[in-house]
Every structure is written in structure tokens, then in C-alpha cells.
Design a protein around this motif. Sequence first.
Motif, short mmCIF file in Angstrom:
data_model
loop_
_atom_site.label_atom_id
_atom_site.label_comp_id
_atom_site.label_asym_id
_atom_site.label_seq_id
_atom_site.Cartn_x
_atom_site.Cartn_y
_atom_site.Cartn_z
N MET A 1 0.82 -1.21 0.00
CA MET A 1 0.00 0.00 0.00
C MET A 1 0.85 1.26 0.00
O MET A 1 0.55 2.24 -0.69
CB MET A 1 -0.92 0.00 1.23
N VAL A 2 1.97 1.24 0.72
CA VAL A 2 2.88 2.39 0.75
C VAL A 2 3.47 2.63 -0.63
O VAL A 2 3.54 3.75 -1.14
CB VAL A 2 3.98 2.19 1.79
N VAL A 3 3.91 1.51 -1.28
CA VAL A 3 4.52 1.62 -2.60
C VAL A 3 3.51 2.18 -3.59
O VAL A 3 3.81 3.09 -4.38
CB VAL A 3 5.04 0.26 -3.08
N PHE A 4 2.28 1.62 -3.56
CA PHE A 4 1.26 2.10 -4.49
C PHE A 4 0.90 3.56 -4.21
O PHE A 4 0.63 4.34 -5.14
CB PHE A 4 0.01 1.21 -4.42
N PHE A 8 1.24 6.51 -6.92
CA PHE A 8 0.08 7.34 -7.24
C PHE A 8 0.42 8.83 -7.07
O PHE A 8 0.06 9.66 -7.90
CB PHE A 8 -1.10 6.94 -6.34
N LEU A 9 1.12 9.15 -5.97
CA LEU A 9 1.49 10.54 -5.71
C LEU A 9 2.44 11.07 -6.79
O LEU A 9 2.25 12.18 -7.31
CB LEU A 9 2.16 10.65 -4.33
N MET A 10 3.45 10.26 -7.16
CA MET A 10 4.40 10.68 -8.18
C MET A 10 3.71 10.85 -9.54
O MET A 10 4.00 11.78 -10.29
CB MET A 10 5.55 9.67 -8.30
#
Length: 567
Positions: A1-4, A8-10
Motif C-alpha cells: 500500500m505504501v509503494v502504491f 500514485f502521488l508521483m
Amino acid sequence: MVVFALIFLMTGVLIGRLVYLMVFRSEYYVEQAKDLHERERDIKAARGQILDRNGVVLAANRTVCTISVIHSQVTDPETVIRVLAKELGMDEETVRKRVEKVSSIERVRTNVDKSVGDAIRAYGLAGVKVDEDYKRYYPYDTLASKVLGFTGGDNQGIIGLEVKYDDYLQGTNGKILTLTDARGVEIENAGESRLDPVDGNNLVISIDYNIQMYAEQVATKVMEQKQADHVSILIMNPQNGEIYAMANVPEFNLNEPFVLNYDAGTDMDAAKKQELLNQMWRNPCINDTYEPGSTFKIITASAALEQGVVTLNDNFFCPGYKIVEDRRIRCHKAGGHGAENFEQGLMNSCNPVFMELGMRLGADNFYHYFRQFGLLSKTNIDLPGEAATIMHSLDNIGQVELATMSFGQSFQITPVELATTVSSIINGGRRVTPHFGVKVQTPDGENVEILQYDQVDGIVSEETSKTMRTLLEKVVSEGSGKNAKIEGYAIGGKTATSQTLPRSAHKYISSFLGFAPAEEPTVLCLVIINDPQGVYYGGTIAAPVCKEVFENILPYLEIEKTESLAQ
């Protein structure tokens, strides 16, 4: 979830950045892209010519070339450096720096003779561009140099009429656009777009080439004979303000304006040389002020007649001086003129008579006529840098100042101011604007604009004007200006000899102002000789110069002989 979440933010940041670049900054990057893919070269427009009143070309253009290199297109830099150094007469190191400089296009030299440009073009060197350009050219070198002025390397006016009428004379440059690839190399067979230049308009001026040339010849002759610092001759039409000639010798070479017209030695820095160049370029007729001396008595006499403080038959006595407060102010005739009337006082150029007129007028009236005659404002001649009158404030005019002002000392005006004011006195009372510009024309000779200038009526009454013309004609026919007399012509005029500051230097300015025909003047001539050696009286050395000018230009202007007004 952190990676996704990070992905998403980038992704959101990148999308936002793309929207900003593609929507809000799109026009900027379109221009940047054009700059990358298009190379722009100017096509110089020809500057308009300056023509005299009869169509003689006084300022024209010569075709020259601009040599440039395009770094990305140069395939054999050593050959380019060697050829350009040889043909342009430049050292190889200077040429190398420009050829090897990484830029879209680099100028190597401007104002190159067309024959040299053609020779370089014949080599067919890759990356070398030869563009035709224009350089200002003056066919008569020194003629009217301080009036015409000159242009700089960019063909923009620097001084004189060239800068005053720059907006009319300058054309609009054209452009050549060529497509290039990402490396800056022009794409073959891509063609080019071309915007043709628009040449500048021509300026027709009031100067007459023949009169100007003759005035300069006469001025040079008297300067050499009297070893004077410089000599000015101004010839104008007092009826409309058109200037036929304005000679200021020594003149300078307009085709080499940054070369001093005398040997000043080699031991000088750039600042000193620029100072000397500025002095050489100055036009004494408009840029410099001087004490007019006895020519100003024309104005004092006119003011006294207008004010009604003198009549032609008023009697005076000149013992050779006049005591004013604690000062003994001399007449130019040490023994005095004795008994004389007003008319004789003007013919004799008697200082005590005019000091008396100044006293009768009083400071307030004298100052009033200074303003009424226009002496406290500039003439608005169409040349840059006109100097203003240097005058006492009214509160500082005491009896001594009033006395010296009455015969043209203790204040300073420009020669063009004196000529303009006297013109208004002898033409019936109209103050005209002295000028050179007559009309603006297209290169094909069609009129674009007829130039108009202000006139002010009511400077003096017609009666005073007529009286002054008669009196000044007698000054030449019978009085102190007799050396300007020409058989068969009715000429009016006034002599002057003034001392420059400081008085202890014993330097003088000799002058004469004349006009013809006396009944209805159509030509006025002002001669000013600065610091003549030996005899320095205006009536002795300046009046004959005016006579010589009139003997030649009156027949040329088809001015008929007339009888003396005194007859």
C-alpha cells in the motif's frame, strides 16, 4: 500500500506538471521550438537620402556586406579562418575566436566593401554567410557636416539632422527565415521564408548645395587669412525661416566622423579623444552662446521705437564715454562722436546713445521686450542641442547691467537666436521658426509630409519694422557698415565687435549681420569670426565677408538690384 501510494502521488505530480507545461506554458515552448528549428537573419533596409532644395543628394547609401559564420555548419574551420583573415585583413587569432564560438550565428565583420564580400562568397565556404547591408555615405565629405550629422554602425542617427529626422529616414528591416535540424544545421530543400525590407523615406532640406559650398569656401578663406579659431556663416530667408546655408569651419569628414580634423597627437586616452570629438562635432550656430555686441543694437533700437522713448530726430551727445554709477563705460570711438541724433547714433554704432536708450526703457521694459521678441525662449530649430539664452534675472539688472545690455554685452545668446530675432524685426513683425526640413518623400519622390513650423505675429509693428529697415540700410550705405555696400543693391546691416570672457585675455569676436533687399528682405547673412588676429573690428573684417557672399548669391537667387531706401 505504501509503494502504491508513492507511485500514485508521483504520477499525480507528473500529470500536474504536464498540464502546466502543455496548457499554461504552451506559447512559451512553441516559441522555444521555433528558435531551435528556425534561423533568422536580417535584411537591412536602405536609409532614406537627404536632398538639398534642388534635389542634390547630400547623404546617400553604399552597399556593404556583413560576414558571419554559423558554427554548426562549418566543415573546414581552418580554411574558413585562413580565408577570412586574408580577405578581411584581420589577424587569425581574432577570426579563430569568432569561428570557433558556439552560437547560432556569429558576426565576424560588418561594413565590408561589396567587392570583398563578393570575393568571400566566391570561395563557397560551408557555414560562412555573406549578407548585403548598407552604409551611410556622404558624397561631399565635409559639406555641412555639423548640420547633416552622421550615423553609427547600426545606421541610426547620432548627431544633426540624421538624428532629428531618424524616424523618417530609418526603414524597416526585412528577415530571412530558414529551417534547421536539432543540431542547428540548415535542412536542404526546406526552402526559406522572406520578409522584404521597407526602405526609409527621403528628407528634402532647405540647404542649397551651391550656397552652402560657397559659404564654407569664404569662411575657410577668412579663417586662414585672420588665423581665427573658427568662423560661422548663417544664411537664411527671414520671411519663412528656411536656412540656405550654415557653415561652421573647420568642418569634419562625415565619412570618417571619428577621426579628428587636426593633429592632436597620439598621447591621449579614450576619454580625452571622446571629449575632442564632441568639441569637433559641436555646431557653434546653435550649441554655443556668445555676447552679440553691437548687432544687438538692432533689438535695443526696435524696443525703444516700440515703446516710444525715442524718435529719429532725438539729439544726443557722445564725449567718448558715459558714467554709469561708479563705472566709466567707453564708446568704441575714444574721442567720441560729439553731437548726433538717433539715426546717426545707429549709423555710428555709438555706445553712449544706446546706453541712454536703455536708461529710458528701464529694466522692466527692457526685460519685457526680451520676452516679447522671443529672446528668453529657444528658437526650436530642427537640430538637437540648441542652447538657451544666458540672461540676468530681472531682480539683478541694475544701472550698469542695463547699460551694457543695451549694446549687447553682459548676456549671451546663440547666433541662430540673433538671426531669428532680427528676422522678425525686418520682416514686418513675424517671428519665424528657423529650420532645415522642408518635406518628406518616398524613395520614388512622392510627398509623404510637408513639414510645418510655427510663426508668431506682432513682435513689432509694421511701422517699426519699416523704420528699422530704412535705418539699417543707411548703416551700410553711409555708416559703419559701408564695407558691405554693393553697387546697385539696397543692403541693410549692422557691425559688431565684442570681447570674450575673461576680458583680460583680449580675445574678440567680429561679426556682421546683413540682409537684402532692404525694402523686402528675402535673404539674411550672419558672419561671425572668432578670435581673429590683427585687426578685429567687425566693420573692417566681417562686413567684407558678407559683401562677398551677397555679390555671389544675390544674382544666384535672382534678387534684382534696387535703389537705396534713402533715395
